[in-house]
Design a protein around this motif. Structure first.
Motif, mmCIF file in Angstrom:
data_model
loop_
_atom_site.group_PDB
_atom_site.id
_atom_site.type_symbol
_atom_site.label_atom_id
_atom_site.label_comp_id
_atom_site.label_asym_id
_atom_site.label_seq_id
_atom_site.Cartn_x
_atom_site.Cartn_y
_atom_site.Cartn_z
ATOM 1 N N TRP A 71 46.155 -49.989 -28.244
ATOM 2 C CA TRP A 71 47.589 -49.786 -28.441
ATOM 3 C C TRP A 71 48.412 -50.595 -27.444
ATOM 4 N N LEU A 72 47.904 -50.755 -26.213
ATOM 5 C CA LEU A 72 48.666 -51.474 -25.193
ATOM 6 C C LEU A 72 48.404 -52.981 -25.189
ATOM 7 N N MET A 73 47.447 -53.433 -25.997
ATOM 8 C CA MET A 73 47.076 -54.842 -26.039
ATOM 9 C C MET A 73 48.128 -55.637 -26.830
ATOM 10 N N PRO A 74 48.517 -56.819 -26.355
ATOM 11 C CA PRO A 74 49.419 -57.657 -27.163
ATOM 12 C C PRO A 74 48.788 -57.992 -28.511
ATOM 13 N N ARG A 134 36.665 -51.300 -27.815
ATOM 14 C CA ARG A 134 37.773 -51.029 -26.894
ATOM 15 C C ARG A 134 38.212 -49.578 -27.056
ATOM 16 N N GLU A 156 43.549 -46.348 -26.330
ATOM 17 C CA GLU A 156 44.715 -46.641 -25.494
ATOM 18 C C GLU A 156 44.799 -48.128 -25.175
ATOM 19 N N GLU A 157 43.643 -48.738 -24.950
ATOM 20 C CA GLU A 157 43.608 -50.165 -24.635
ATOM 21 C C GLU A 157 44.072 -51.002 -25.828
#
Length: 58
Positions: free
Chosen positions: A21-24, A15, A18-19
């Motif tokens: 960091w923004l992932m739950p 991944r 950024e993905e």
């Protein structure tokens, strides 16, 4: 701990940073557990077959 999760997300789960960091957090932990089971590092808590899910006679 977050640096290690960032490493797992980027290096092992392929991944973008950024993905990750923004992932739950729960979703990231589920993906990591699936990765460990797929590679044989961890075993599932229990294995269920299709016969356990769908009753006989349907």
């Amino acid at each position: 701990m977050f640096i290690r999760l960032l490493y797992y997300g980027t290096a092992h789960l392929n991944r973008r940073e950024e993905e990750v960091w923004l992932m739950p957090l729960g979703y990231l932990m589920d993906l990591w557990e699936c990765h460990k089971q797929f590679t044989g590092i961890a075993k599932p808590l229990r294995e269920i077959s299709i016969d356990d899910v769908i009753p006989v006679g349907i």
